[in-house]
Design a protein around this motif. Structure first.
Motif, PDB file in Angstrom:
ATOM      1  N   PRO A  55       0.836  -1.206   0.000  1.00 13.06           N
ATOM      2  CA  PRO A  55       0.000   0.000   0.000  1.00 13.06           C
ATOM      3  C   PRO A  55       0.870   1.254   0.000  1.00 13.06           C
ATOM      4  O   PRO A  55       1.981   1.252   0.538  1.00 13.06           O
ATOM      5  CB  PRO A  55      -0.805  -0.116   1.303  1.00 13.06           C
ATOM      6  N   THR A  56       0.358   2.327  -0.558  1.00 16.70           N
ATOM      7  CA  THR A  56       1.133   3.566  -0.631  1.00 16.70           C
ATOM      8  C   THR A  56       1.400   4.163   0.751  1.00 16.70           C
ATOM      9  O   THR A  56       2.299   4.992   0.897  1.00 16.70           O
ATOM     10  CB  THR A  56       0.407   4.607  -1.498  1.00 16.70           C
ATOM     11  N   SER A  57       0.665   3.707   1.775  1.00 19.23           N
ATOM     12  CA  SER A  57       0.845   4.251   3.125  1.00 19.23           C
ATOM     13  C   SER A  57       2.000   3.596   3.874  1.00 19.23           C
ATOM     14  O   SER A  57       2.376   4.064   4.950  1.00 19.23           O
ATOM     15  CB  SER A  57      -0.449   4.064   3.937  1.00 19.23           C
ATOM     16  N   TYR A  61       6.205   0.505  -0.424  1.00 22.36           N
ATOM     17  CA  TYR A  61       5.995   1.285  -1.645  1.00 22.36           C
ATOM     18  C   TYR A  61       7.199   2.176  -1.979  1.00 22.36           C
ATOM     19  O   TYR A  61       7.727   2.107  -3.101  1.00 22.36           O
ATOM     20  CB  TYR A  61       4.714   2.105  -1.537  1.00 22.36           C
ATOM     21  N   SER A  83       1.831  -0.839  -6.764  1.00 21.91           N
ATOM     22  CA  SER A  83       1.213  -0.845  -5.440  1.00 21.91           C
ATOM     23  C   SER A  83       0.316  -2.077  -5.307  1.00 21.91           C
ATOM     24  O   SER A  83      -0.446  -2.399  -6.224  1.00 21.91           O
ATOM     25  CB  SER A  83       0.384   0.424  -5.239  1.00 21.91           C
ATOM     26  N   GLY A  85      -1.470  -5.241  -2.233  1.00 24.82           N
ATOM     27  CA  GLY A  85      -1.895  -5.510  -0.864  1.00 24.82           C
ATOM     28  C   GLY A  85      -0.788  -6.103  -0.013  1.00 24.82           C
ATOM     29  O   GLY A  85      -1.034  -6.546   1.103  1.00 24.82           O
ATOM     30  N   SER A 167      -3.256 -10.550   4.202  1.00 22.30           N
ATOM     31  CA  SER A 167      -2.037  -9.743   4.061  1.00 22.30           C
ATOM     32  C   SER A 167      -1.030 -10.204   5.108  1.00 22.30           C
ATOM     33  O   SER A 167      -1.365 -10.939   6.049  1.00 22.30           O
ATOM     34  CB  SER A 167      -2.350  -8.256   4.262  1.00 22.30           C
ATOM     35  N   ASN A 193      -6.518  -2.435   5.878  1.00 22.47           N
ATOM     36  CA  ASN A 193      -5.067  -2.241   5.896  1.00 22.47           C
ATOM     37  C   ASN A 193      -4.765  -1.183   6.953  1.00 22.47           C
ATOM     38  O   ASN A 193      -5.639  -0.412   7.351  1.00 22.47           O
ATOM     39  CB  ASN A 193      -4.519  -1.880   4.507  1.00 22.47           C
TER      40      ASN A 193
END
Length: 338
Positions: A55-57, A61, A83, A85, A167, A193
């Motif tokens: 994830p971009t958070s 990433y 990007s 999971g 995940s 997430n």
């Protein structure tokens, strides 16, 4: 007369041609650059290296993006970061030939390789191969002072974000509950997430969230701008049970200055590794491995966790599956493995 002139002219032309040949270099003419590495004989234009991240958070990433940029800008391959999971999805992307490199947690890899946990009932994925070990992921059970949660068992009856289904974070949460003699039924769990879970915590919609990542985690730090953060320790009998059953977990401490908590926090870590698709040719993987380590500062610049942990010296830590033959060739060449 005309015949003699023709003969003389012909002789002069022959001499000029001979002199020209003697004055040229002995090397053959080089073809125009077509993306081929003269050292390895690799036509790099034949390969598009897709790097599966997360994830971009999270940290996957930016770190995965640094690998893709290095491979494209320094090594001359086509490459991009994707990007995803994270761990389990990344494993499946590698197995399905939809990614060439992928960042994953070693516990997820162990489950796939041996056929248990999230991969229960499936054939062991014994064709998974590693390119290098990366950095430790810290299990961070995050809550706030307002929740009243002080220990793991206090999750009973609470609303808990446990990660996206299957995940790496969710697999960790599942194992944590098990090690503490609990199940998801003891809490009201939400398969978010950790970026989404932290957002929910800001709005008081959930009480706690599992975050498995490098430290510091930007999402947790952002939560700290509006709430008093509490990191619940993973220690005592729960940690003992966890490590006995899943020895890829290692005891570690989250220093108090990481999130300005009152004390250092006991927890466990699990190592991240970089998978590589087994079907990639040995010479390509050798070239990638060599090129990455020769330009490793590009990866280190992506995050302070990468800067601290990702190195040739740490490349074997946490790796519980075979290396790709191309990576192994490089490690033998530089004396890391015998």
């Amino acid at each position: 007369m005309k015949r003699k002139s023709i003969i003389v002219i012909s002789m002069l032309m022959a001499v000029l041609l001979l002199l020209s040949a003697c004055g040229s270099t002995s090397e053959p003419a080089q073809p125009a650059d077509s993306g081929t590495s003269s050292d390895e004989g690799i036509n790099k234009s034949d390969y598009f290296i897709t790097v599966a991240t997360g994830p971009t958070s999270g940290l996957y990433y930016p770190i995965g993006g640094a690998y893709a940029n290095l491979i494209k800008n320094k090594l001359g391959y086509q490459s991009s970061a994707q990007s995803t999971g994270a761990s389990v999805e990344n494993i499946n992307l590698i197995l399905g030939a939809k990614a060439d490199l992928a960042i994953t947690m070693s516990d997820s890899v162990a489950q796939a390789y041996e056929g248990f946990g999230a991969f229960e009932g499936q054939e062991p994925k014994d064709n998974l191969r590693c390119l290098m070990g990366l950095y430790p992921n810290y299990v961070q059970l995050v809550t706030t002072k307002a929740s009243g949660i002080e220990k793991f068992e206090d999750l009973k009856g609470k609303k808990v974000g446990i990660g996206a289904p299957n995940s790496g974070v969710e697999l960790n949460a599942r194992m944590m509950y098990e090690a503490h003699g609990m199940t998801y039924e003891d809490s009201t769990v939400d398969y978010l997430n950790y970026g989404e879970a932290i957002d929910q915590m800001k709005n008081n919609l959930i009480d706690a969230a599992f975050v498995t990542s490098g430290i510091p985690n930007a999402t947790i730090m952002e939560l700290g701008t509006t709430h008093d953060i509490v990191i619940i320790p993973i220690e005592g009998e729960g940690a003992k049970n966890l490590i006995e059953k899943y020895p890829f977990f290692v005891r570690e401490i989250i220093p108090k200055d990481t999130y300005e908590t009152e004390t250092d926090v006991n927890t466990v870590t699990v190592r991240n590794i970089l998978l590589v698709r087994e079907e990639l040719p040995e010479d390509v993987v050798y070239d990638l491995t060599k090129g990455i380590f020769e330009n490793i500062d590009d990866v280190k610049a992506s995050h302070n966790t990468a800067d601290k942990h990702i190195s040739l010296e740490n490349s074997q830590i946490g790796v519980n599956i075979p290396f790709h033959a191309g990576a192994e060739k490089y490690y033998k060449e530089v004396g890391i493995i015998q």
